[in-house]
Design an enzyme around this catalytic site. Structure first.
Site, PDB file in Angstrom:
ATOM      1  N   ARG A  43       0.843  -1.208   0.000  1.00  0.00           N
ATOM      2  CA  ARG A  43       0.000   0.000   0.000  1.00  0.00           C
ATOM      3  C   ARG A  43       0.871   1.249   0.000  1.00  0.00           C
ATOM      4  NH1 ARG A  43      -5.445  -1.422   3.389  1.00  0.00           N
ATOM      5  NH2 ARG A  43      -6.718  -1.392   1.527  1.00  0.00           N
ATOM      6  N   GLN A  52      -1.561   2.877  -5.399  1.00  0.00           N
ATOM      7  CA  GLN A  52      -2.955   3.163  -5.007  1.00  0.00           C
ATOM      8  C   GLN A  52      -3.955   2.832  -6.103  1.00  0.00           C
ATOM      9  OE1 GLN A  52      -3.577   7.068  -3.361  1.00  0.00           O
ATOM     10  NE2 GLN A  52      -2.571   6.529  -1.464  1.00  0.00           N
ATOM     11  N   ASP A  97      -4.925  -0.841  -6.123  1.00  0.00           N
ATOM     12  CA  ASP A  97      -5.282  -1.412  -4.828  1.00  0.00           C
ATOM     13  C   ASP A  97      -6.715  -1.963  -4.833  1.00  0.00           C
ATOM     14  OD1 ASP A  97      -5.741  -1.986  -2.194  1.00  0.00           O
ATOM     15  OD2 ASP A  97      -5.182  -0.022  -1.423  1.00  0.00           O
TER      16      ASP A  97
END
Ligand code: NAD
Length: 380
Positions: free
Chosen positions: A126, A131, A134
């Protein structure tokens, strides 16, 4: 490269999966980039993407998963397939998915044996650069939204205050426990529906986030609370003393709530029990609790995976599994874009399949490499 979009729906028994790892939009992008795309028949049917939309986007259709994966360089999947399927893949090929690898180490072993690289999207580090890849965030966000909407469907009253000629309806009181990605979206949704919303977490950083969404923050804010966040941004396991203080606070608050959404998780551990049977006994008939942590043991005592339990005093505890699949179309759209953003990390300049083994995102999510299980969560 040769990409195959798996029919995850057909692989998971009992219709428990409705999502697909590529949409007609992302497929059109892959074809435009020069990739050869095969979609397994009916892969997107449950997410409102018919085969025709994929063929219009330039894909071929394979009759079955087994046939579809045979010559693929990379298989795009929500679940990561299963042990039987990877045996039929080309040596050196890759497969993506949310693999929950430590719960099912045999899957990684099967991939290693078949010479297949398993890219566990749930292990993508992370970091800021990742991002957009994700899947945990993109799917949790939708789960948080859906949990409130679903609770609203079960609740026999209204969420907003209504002042009508026939009388006034009081607004529902909604309490969100655990303010990660799902919890934040649950707060925002409850607020939009007009509920009086409160929330709690053990990480101090969430206090401001809760306030910024217009909800009230409730927590035991002692010294332990101030240090409850790990360097990675996750919650720590709290001490027995803290848990007792938290339980006291929860007990007095929860008796007044109509809707409770629990999302509390601690990485690598069972979910903490936050709502006990004694607390449930104090709640009003018709109240609804949604336990989003039920897959990891649950935050609510008596919650049952896959079921709605109604207590003797008329409180409903919702234990549905796979919430993102309940929003299959949007969840597939988000998941497909996460994979599209991941693809450059396994693509050479000429478009061939070639994972960049120097990249920390690839190192962080690959369970297997060159016929061996390599991920530290499985080897240490
Ligand atoms: P999660 O699913 O691990 O847990 C959900 C929430 O439960 C967390 O907020 C946690 O603090 C809370 N919790 C745990 N024990 C609790 C308890 N006893 N009582 C009350 N609450 C409890 O969390 P998540 O949604 O994965 O998010 C975790 C963090 O990671 C957040 O800070 C989030 O912003 C961050 N994050 C970062 C990125 C990134 O790319 N940098 C992406 C997603 C999330």
């Amino acid at each position: 490269m040769k990409l195959t979009v798996l029919n995850d729906v057909a692989l998971i028994k009992g219709g428990a999966e409705a999502r697909v790892a590529a949409t007609p939009d992302t497929v059109a992008g892959y074809v435009k980039a020069g990739h050869d795309v095969t979609v397994v028949k009916d892969a997107g049917a449950k997410a409102d993407f018919a085969d025709k939309l994929y063929t219009d986007a330039g894909a071929k259709i394979a009759a079955t998963n087994t046939a579809g994966v045979k010559t693929a360089d990379l298989v795009l999947s929500i679940t990561g397939g299963n042990e039987k399927l990877v045996v039929g893949m080309k040596k050196g090929a890759g497969i993506t998915g949310v693999m929950s690898a430590t719960d099912n180490p045999k899957f990684a072993e099967a991939c290693a044996k078949a010479g297949v690289t398993a890219f566990a999207l749930d292990y993508i580090p992370r970091i800021s650069r990742a991002q957009s890849m994700d899947v945990l965030s993109s799917q949790s966000n939708l789960a948080g939204y859906r949990s409130v909407v679903e609770a609203g469907g079960i609740y026999g009253r209204a969420f907003p205050m209504m002042m009508t000629a026939a009388g006034t309806i009081a607004p529902a009181k909604c309490f969100i426990m655990g303010v990660g990605v799902a919890g934040l979206q649950a707060i925002a949704t409850a607020r939009r529906l007009g509920a009086v919303t409160t929330a709690t977490d053990v990480r101090p950083a969430t206090k401001e986030q809760v306030a910024s969404l217009g909800a009230k923050f409730i927590a035991v804010e002692n010294e332990e609370f101030k240090a409850a966040e790990t360097a990675g941004g996750y919650a720590k396991q709290m001490s027995a003393e803290y848990q007792a203080l938290q339980a006291d606070l929860t007990a007095s608050h929860i008796a007044k709530q109509d809707i409770v959404i629990t999302t509390a998780l601690i990485p690598g551990r069972a979910a903490p029990i936050l709502v006990t049977k004694a607390m449930l006994d104090t709640m009003k008939p018709g109240s609804v609790l949604v336990d989003l942590a039920v897959e990891r043991g649950g935050n609510v005592e008596g919650a049952k995976p896959g079921e709605i339990v109604t207590t003797k005093n008329g409180v409903h505890i919702v234990g549905h599994l796979n919430w993102p699949s309940r929003m299959a179309s949007d969840a597939s759209n988000m998941f497909a874009r996460n994979i599209k953003n991941f693809l450059p990390l396994v693509t050479a300049d000429d478009g061939a399949y070639s994972p960049d083994w120097e990249d920390e995102i690839i190192k962080g999510c690959a369970l297997t490499k060159d016929g061996a299980v390599v991920h530290e969560r499985l080897t240490s």
